[in-house]
Design an enzyme around this catalytic site. Sequence first.
Site, PDB file in Angstrom:
ATOM      1  N   PHE A  77       0.869  -1.183   0.000  1.00 52.07           N
ATOM      2  CA  PHE A  77       0.000   0.000   0.000  1.00 52.07           C
ATOM      3  C   PHE A  77       0.910   1.239   0.000  1.00 52.07           C
ATOM      4  CE2 PHE A  77      -2.744   3.228   1.928  1.00 52.07           C
ATOM      5  CZ  PHE A  77      -3.879   3.061   1.158  1.00 52.07           C
ATOM      6  N   ASP A  80       2.949  -4.024   9.372  1.00 50.94           N
ATOM      7  CA  ASP A  80       1.720  -3.244   9.227  1.00 50.94           C
ATOM      8  C   ASP A  80       0.549  -4.224   9.270  1.00 50.94           C
ATOM      9  OD1 ASP A  80      -0.551  -1.977   8.145  1.00 50.94           O
ATOM     10  OD2 ASP A  80       0.679  -0.513   7.096  1.00 50.94           O
ATOM     11  N   TYR A 118     -10.122   1.418  11.458  1.00 52.72           N
ATOM     12  CA  TYR A 118     -11.368   1.676  10.703  1.00 52.72           C
ATOM     13  C   TYR A 118     -11.713   0.574   9.710  1.00 52.72           C
ATOM     14  CZ  TYR A 118      -7.851   3.827   7.606  1.00 52.72           C
ATOM     15  OH  TYR A 118      -6.735   4.071   6.852  1.00 52.72           O
ATOM     16  N   LYS A 119     -10.838  -0.424   9.559  1.00 54.50           N
ATOM     17  CA  LYS A 119     -11.145  -1.525   8.640  1.00 54.50           C
ATOM     18  C   LYS A 119     -11.882  -2.626   9.421  1.00 54.50           C
ATOM     19  CE  LYS A 119      -7.484  -0.069   5.533  1.00 54.50           C
ATOM     20  NZ  LYS A 119      -6.060  -0.118   5.197  1.00 54.50           N
ATOM     21  N   ARG A 154     -12.145  -5.821  -5.562  1.00 53.53           N
ATOM     22  CA  ARG A 154     -11.790  -6.331  -4.244  1.00 53.53           C
ATOM     23  C   ARG A 154     -13.050  -6.557  -3.419  1.00 53.53           C
ATOM     24  NH1 ARG A 154      -7.752  -3.033  -0.363  1.00 53.53           N
ATOM     25  NH2 ARG A 154      -9.574  -1.691  -0.413  1.00 53.53           N
TER      26      ARG A 154
HETATM   27  C1  LIG Z   1      -5.376   1.179   5.087  1.00 52.38           C
HETATM   28  C2  LIG Z   1      -3.887   1.154   5.086  1.00 52.38           C
HETATM   29  C3  LIG Z   1      -3.153   2.266   5.526  1.00 52.38           C
HETATM   30  C4  LIG Z   1      -3.843   3.543   5.926  1.00 52.38           C
HETATM   31  O1  LIG Z   1      -2.962   4.520   6.316  1.00 52.38           O
HETATM   32  P1  LIG Z   1      -3.480   5.868   6.994  1.00 52.38           P
HETATM   33  O2  LIG Z   1      -2.234   6.574   7.342  1.00 52.38           O
HETATM   34  O3  LIG Z   1      -4.275   5.462   8.209  1.00 52.38           O
HETATM   35  O4  LIG Z   1      -4.323   6.595   6.012  1.00 52.38           O
HETATM   36  C5  LIG Z   1      -1.770   2.153   5.558  1.00 52.38           C
HETATM   37  N1  LIG Z   1      -1.142   1.026   5.195  1.00 52.38           N
HETATM   38  C6  LIG Z   1      -1.825  -0.056   4.762  1.00 52.38           C
HETATM   39  C7  LIG Z   1      -1.084  -1.283   4.387  1.00 52.38           C
HETATM   40  C8  LIG Z   1      -3.213  -0.017   4.684  1.00 52.38           C
HETATM   41  O5  LIG Z   1      -3.880  -1.076   4.240  1.00 52.38           O
END
Ligand SMILES: *Cc1c(COP(=O)(O)O)cnc(C)c1O
Length: 413
Positions: A127, A198, A223-224, A372
Amino acid sequence: MKLLTRSYFEELDRTDPLSHFREKFSLPENTIYLDGNSLGARPKTALNRARELIDQEWGKGLIGSWNAAGWWDLPLTLGNKIAHLIGASPGEVVACDTTGINLYKVLAIAMRLRPDRKVIVMEGSNFPTDNYIAEGLVEQLGDGYEIRFVEEDALTRAITDDVAAVCLTHVHYRSGRALDMKKITRVTHQSGALSIWDLCHSAGALEVELNNAKVDFAVGCTYKYLNGGPGSPAFIFMAERHHGEARQPLTGWWGHADPFAFEQAYRPAENIRQMLTGTQSVLSMAVAEVGVDIMLDADMQKIRSKSKKLTSLFIDLLEQNCTDHDFVLQTPRSEVARGSHVSIGHPHGHAIMQALISRGVIGDFRAPDTLRFGFTPLYLRYTDIWDAVDKLAQIMASEQWQHRCFQKVEAVT
Ligand SMILES: *Cc1c(COP(=O)(O)O)cnc(C)c1O
């Protein structure tokens, strides 16, 4: 393979040990929500909690609520609850800020703890924000620091003795592939590097055993799969063995050893509090706690077991009812090698997803070609999977996705 029928899915719903959790969530009618991996659904009591906080704690308690309503300690209170879900001990997790900001803190700590090494190993396909954050840090450190981007197949070979930190996402945001955390962390430590994970697509989706795997640091969002609400706080895990020696760079007063002494110089707290920087969004954090509390009531093994079944059945149904449409499975077929979402590629993926959403099946699209679908065992029924694939099959057979109205691309996909 035996032909799957809807009655089989109905039977699975009747015997589902998690079925009673669905009523704890507020979901719109005629909607099959397959995007809880991006924004979890709203717990019904989130609204009461927000009202109580605004009306009573803020409205009547005013500043006294920092003590009386537990606002000051909330990052730690919530952190300790999250610790249960990720195989950490009390005092090793704190809720705060965003995943990206927290990743910056732990990456900077890792580089300081390994001053004779200058390489961070990351997956290039991760990501992007994780990679962007690392890029920003490396640029600031200058002086020969670099990121070594590799993909899974080259990962262990890339962990050489010049590596300070290996920073990986446990479940890949696009493919849903889960890495072997314990094995990779062992290889990381054998080379003398620190291990950072992560957990954005893992927390609340599958069993995570941070201490069992001897992980050094971790970050993730709420939030997920934890259903904390839009923009709810992220979290940081720091293994206890690093408390005291670690020093994070965003040295704000909330991470000071004695914030209300108002000393002129910064003096870091010797515990997980040091990971804090400044005043947190109390409202958002209090609402996030509601989602985490529901997760704590559920059994993670049951969640994982249902998640494997939902994702497997979805794949089986695609193969039974949606062949001949150029879909390519992008998620590992082995259930132990994936998290709780399934991705399929299609050259017209965006329009197909728009058509599905118009029929009440909500998933998302990740450029260039990924549809997805997230599977959240607490509020999804097995029949939802059947109905979703049924709608997808109809859209493909009728070529409904070709309609002009499904070609528009919005800012958030
Ligand atoms: C959802 C997600 C994020 C979100 O990052 P924010 O800083 O909270 O916006 C970061 N890394 C991964 C791998 C994610 O899936």
